[in-house]
Design a protein around this motif. Sequence first.
Motif, PDB file in Angstrom:
ATOM      1  N   SER A 292       0.851  -1.186   0.000  1.00  0.00           N
ATOM      2  CA  SER A 292       0.000   0.000   0.000  1.00  0.00           C
ATOM      3  C   SER A 292       0.889   1.238   0.000  1.00  0.00           C
ATOM      4  N   ILE A 328      -2.856   3.352  -2.830  1.00  0.00           N
ATOM      5  CA  ILE A 328      -3.081   2.373  -3.900  1.00  0.00           C
ATOM      6  C   ILE A 328      -2.151   1.194  -3.657  1.00  0.00           C
ATOM      7  N   GLU A 329      -2.383   0.106  -4.378  1.00  0.00           N
ATOM      8  CA  GLU A 329      -1.523  -1.067  -4.270  1.00  0.00           C
ATOM      9  C   GLU A 329      -0.611  -1.138  -5.500  1.00  0.00           C
ATOM     10  N   GLU A 365     -12.359   2.724  -9.667  1.00  0.00           N
ATOM     11  CA  GLU A 365     -11.250   1.955  -9.075  1.00  0.00           C
ATOM     12  C   GLU A 365     -10.085   1.761 -10.047  1.00  0.00           C
ATOM     13  N   ARG A 439      -6.482   0.120  -9.121  1.00  0.00           N
ATOM     14  CA  ARG A 439      -6.065   0.670  -7.833  1.00  0.00           C
ATOM     15  C   ARG A 439      -5.606  -0.439  -6.887  1.00  0.00           C
ATOM     16  N   ASN A 440      -6.325  -1.548  -6.926  1.00  0.00           N
ATOM     17  CA  ASN A 440      -5.995  -2.686  -6.071  1.00  0.00           C
ATOM     18  C   ASN A 440      -5.475  -3.824  -6.934  1.00  0.00           C
ATOM     19  N   SER A 442      -4.533  -6.740  -5.901  1.00  0.00           N
ATOM     20  CA  SER A 442      -4.921  -8.060  -5.379  1.00  0.00           C
ATOM     21  C   SER A 442      -6.302  -8.486  -5.833  1.00  0.00           C
ATOM     22  N   SER A 443      -7.124  -7.543  -6.321  1.00  0.00           N
ATOM     23  CA  SER A 443      -8.506  -7.877  -6.718  1.00  0.00           C
ATOM     24  C   SER A 443      -8.553  -8.378  -8.141  1.00  0.00           C
TER      25      SER A 443
END
Length: 443
Positions: A292, A328-329, A365, A439-440, A442-443
Amino acid sequence: MNQITRLREEEFFERLEWFINIRWATIVFIILAALVAIIIFKVSLPIIPIYAITLIIIIYNTGFKFYLTQIKHKTLPTNARKFAITQSILDIIILTILIHFTGGSENPFVFYFIFHTILTSMLLSKRYSYIQAGIVSILVVGLFALEYLEIVPHHSIKGFINIALYKNLTYLAAVTFVFISTIFIATFFTVSISEQLNLKEKELKEANLKLLEKDRLKDEYVKMVSHDLKSPLASILSLLETVTGGFAGSIEEKPKELLQRIQKKVEFLHHYTKDLLDLSRIRAERSLNIQSINIKDVIYTAAEIALPKIGEKDIQLNIDVQDNISNIEADKELLTYVFLNLIANAFKYTPSGGKILVKASLKNELLMIEVKDTGIGIPSEDIPHIFEEFFRASNVAKTTKGTGLGLSLVKHIIKRHRGDISVESKLGEGTTFRFTMPRNQSS
């Protein structure tokens, strides 16, 4: 399990899914064909048995679709092949029953078995493909014989054929010969072509894996050589700076000029080896160090590193980060490199008095980044190649130093973050680089 086997299994599952989708199209075809025959051509058909058979196909195809989703997430190749055989046998039985209720040997659509044979032979092994051809032949010829011997009732197609061809031995013999020979010939050609394609595909995949391994070894070699060159070059550069700076004593103007020219060449080599090292290191990393991070901090850090390189220029830098962007990731080090490269390039190719804008926003996102400058721009014919390794735009290749690796690395990093990058430019007006990424991660 090696990579080739895994790829072949993925392809096998795709064919199974494709086979199920074709069955849905067949269901629509049966319904429409029955309606057209009855309404337009006034042919008398046993509509209840036909639609009952169609309903059975819908039920078991739905079951097949559900079962495929279950085994697809597990590596069960044996079950998958049994599943393909089960589908094939069930289809053959259902199609034989459908042919029985729609005229038996008098139904010209009996030759549609050829399409089923071709499609399933793509899924089955050579042995099972010929077994399937034998089962089709036995069932269809058996149906002809049972109707001829009146062991099972014959359902005539009233309004289509008014002659009892199913009782004509000559007709039955001719149809049987043509049907069986066609089925086995179709099986032979399909199996032969599939075997050849599978062999070529295997050879291509093996060659591709060898090329990937050679590419990996090349990256390792470049990384090793670049690393070995970097330290000596840094030492040479430091010594040259000491001499040209007068720290080792006074030096005459002519030798000093020559040393400064050598220094510039060494600086380029040092920068070149650094880019090669970065390229090899980043390409060799199999996974990202996702964490993050604050996007505003990353942009400001990159800008602070880039600014001293062009401190002599009077350029206005504006950074606009949307308020709704929190953390953000991403891989912090790699994303910093992206901003550093894009901002440094913008400064490098923007004359004094110009402007640079770095803008970050968030939509659905998706992180949206824009780096815009009022610099010299990129020729339109060079834009399609701008992200290629070692490529430099024609309007700067001879006037400024560079390796042509930076933007290639930028694109590679963005792709690793499941993103995309593009460029717009007008010669003499400026350039805008835009990239997006989730943004993520991991998703």
